[in-house]
Write an enzyme that holds these catalytic residues in place. Structure first.
Site, PDB file in Angstrom:
ATOM      1  N   LYS A  50      84.972  42.179 -10.213  1.00  0.00           N
ATOM      2  CA  LYS A  50      85.622  42.026 -11.673  1.00  0.00           C
ATOM      3  C   LYS A  50      85.051  41.627 -12.731  1.00  0.00           C
ATOM      4  O   LYS A  50      83.892  41.170 -12.468  1.00  0.00           O
ATOM      5  CB  LYS A  50      86.973  40.777 -11.185  1.00  0.00           C
ATOM      6  N   ARG A 151      97.680  27.705  -9.612  1.00  0.00           N
ATOM      7  CA  ARG A 151      97.486  28.799 -10.368  1.00  0.00           C
ATOM      8  C   ARG A 151      98.324  29.992  -9.958  1.00  0.00           C
ATOM      9  O   ARG A 151      99.390  29.542  -9.979  1.00  0.00           O
ATOM     10  CB  ARG A 151      96.036  29.001 -10.538  1.00  0.00           C
ATOM     11  N   TYR A 281      71.774  26.392 -39.028  1.00  0.00           N
ATOM     12  CA  TYR A 281      72.860  25.986 -39.762  1.00  0.00           C
ATOM     13  C   TYR A 281      72.923  24.529 -39.638  1.00  0.00           C
ATOM     14  O   TYR A 281      72.639  23.784 -38.323  1.00  0.00           O
ATOM     15  CB  TYR A 281      74.121  26.408 -39.130  1.00  0.00           C
ATOM     16  N   MET A 329      75.343  33.606 -34.868  1.00  0.00           N
ATOM     17  CA  MET A 329      75.990  34.432 -34.004  1.00  0.00           C
ATOM     18  C   MET A 329      75.164  35.387 -33.630  1.00  0.00           C
ATOM     19  O   MET A 329      75.323  36.326 -32.766  1.00  0.00           O
ATOM     20  CB  MET A 329      76.937  35.186 -35.038  1.00  0.00           C
TER      21      MET A 329
END
Length: 395
Positions: A50, A151, A281, A329
């Site tokens: 998956k 779940r 940053y 980013m």
């Protein structure tokens, strides 16, 4: 402006972008891991591929796992299962999916294709039976009981009712219950009381299934951690995930697992910056001395965890080096001291060599797990899915 007036721009040839970053998989390592885990388990394996094979590539990972001896493949979504089942070389492979809405389009086609479905509710059960009637073939399902994960899965107070409903659908020829299964919440925490509680609950679930007259072919409970650490959970089949890709969630139990993927980039530029310079940053870091600072063109959009800022290291120019300041980013900076690092030098974020960092390191820095790190590798990082790769580990 009328749409007809827009110009159609032809994209230049940018190449594969492998000059900036790449993720390389050595499929021999995945095959080795399948074989190593099969030797421990002693029962058939459903290889979990998956989430695009945990970021490695679902299709090649599935093919290699089957060739290495896995009995079947496990995914989450109907789309994933369909993508695998439509491949000629995997058409006869058992594939199971378990995320679908009762009214989801495509359910009839999925049942007709022979894809097996994990069923966790009465609504899903009835929907699958109806889809099977439309498809003209009985659906093959694995009935899931919630044994304490809270779940997916049928709640304990509904086990008997849903099992009886499944038995009625089976008697009508709409479906066949081929499996009974559940999932463990704390298998990677040896001695956690939830493990014994869930194993006992799974036995009760199996009793409820049997009381309805159902006789599933396979009972399965074990994920990677349980497969490795707890023989009582192996039953008739195991479902390893992260261990297939080389990471042991219970390292106190030794298994020869080998990381399958490497992630590399290159130095984009180097600056000599004076002491006191603020980096990235927020200026969370100021240089204590004059330093060569390398810029690497990967960031959290590519799966480099921002939460690892201030802790992470990479392998560059022969040694591990500190990542400076906040990961951005699209880029991050590396402390190179007085070393004369040049643009174009390789940067290893995740590697297979003993000198390299791996997904366990990144997960520790980011406060997460290697599954999160590997599945987070972004789409801008091209995967090299060749079988004939040179052995990983060279700097």
């Amino acid at each position: 402006m009328a749409i007809d007036n827009f110009r159609v721009l032809t994209e230049p040839e940018f190449g594969t972008m492998s000059g900036l970053a790449k993720a390389s998989a050595d499929w021999r390592r995945l095959a080795h891991n399948v074989e190593a885990l099969a030797a421990v388990a002693g029962v058939p394996m459903m290889a979990m591929v998956k989430a695009d094979g945990y970021g490695h590539g679902m299709v090649p990972a599935g093919r290699v796992a089957i060739e290495a001896g896995a009995a079947s493949l496990g995914v989450v979504t109907l789309r994933e299962a369909w993508q695998l089942k439509r491949l000629p070389d995997l058409a006869d492979t058992t594939v199971m999916a378990f995320f679908f809405a009762p009214d989801q389009p495509g359910l009839t086609e999925v049942v007709g294709a022979g894809i097996e479905l994990g069923v966790s509710s009465l609504a899903q059960l009835d929907a699958v039976a109806e889809a099977a009637d439309r498809a003209g073939v009985p659906a093959r399902i694995h009935l899931k009981g919630d044994t304490g994960m809270s779940r997916g899965g049928v709640a304990e107070h509904e086990w008997a009712f849903v099992a009886e409903a499944a038995a009625k659908h089976q008697a009508a020829g709409s479906l066949v219950v081929v499996g009974a299964w559940s999932h463990l919440a704390c298998a990677d925490e040896i001695g956690h009381p939830a493990n014994a509680q869930q194993k006992a609950a799974f036995e009760r679930f199996l009793e409820a299934v049997a009381a309805s007259g159902l006789e599933p072919e396979v009972r399965h409970l074990a994920n990677s951690a349980a497969l490795i650490a707890d023989p009582q959970t192996r039953y008739d089949m195991v479902r390893p995930g992260i261990a297939l890709y080389g990471y042991n969630p219970v390292p106190q139990f030794a298994v020869d697992l080998r990381p399958v993927i490497e992630v590399r980039s290159v130095v984009m530029s180097v600056k000599r910056l004076p002491a006191g310079s603020g980096i990235s940053y927020g200026h969370t870091v100021h240089l204590e001395r004059d330093t060569n600072v390398a810029l690497v063109p990967l960031g959290y959009a590519d799966g480099v965890p921002r939460a690892a800022s201030g802790k992470a290291e990479v392998y560059l120019a022969g040694k591990r080096r500190r990542v400076l300041g906040r990961i951005c980013m699209d880029q991050f900076m590396v402390d190179c001291g007085d070393d004369a690092v040049k643009p174009g030098e390789p940067v290893v974020l995740i590697g297979a060599g003993a000198q390299h960092l791996d997904a366990d390191d990144w997960s520790a820095w980011a406060g997460t797990i290697p599954n999160d790190v590997l599945t987070g590798i972004g789409s801008r990082v091209p995967r090299l899915w060749n079988r004939g790769l040179a052995p990983l580990g060279d700097a």
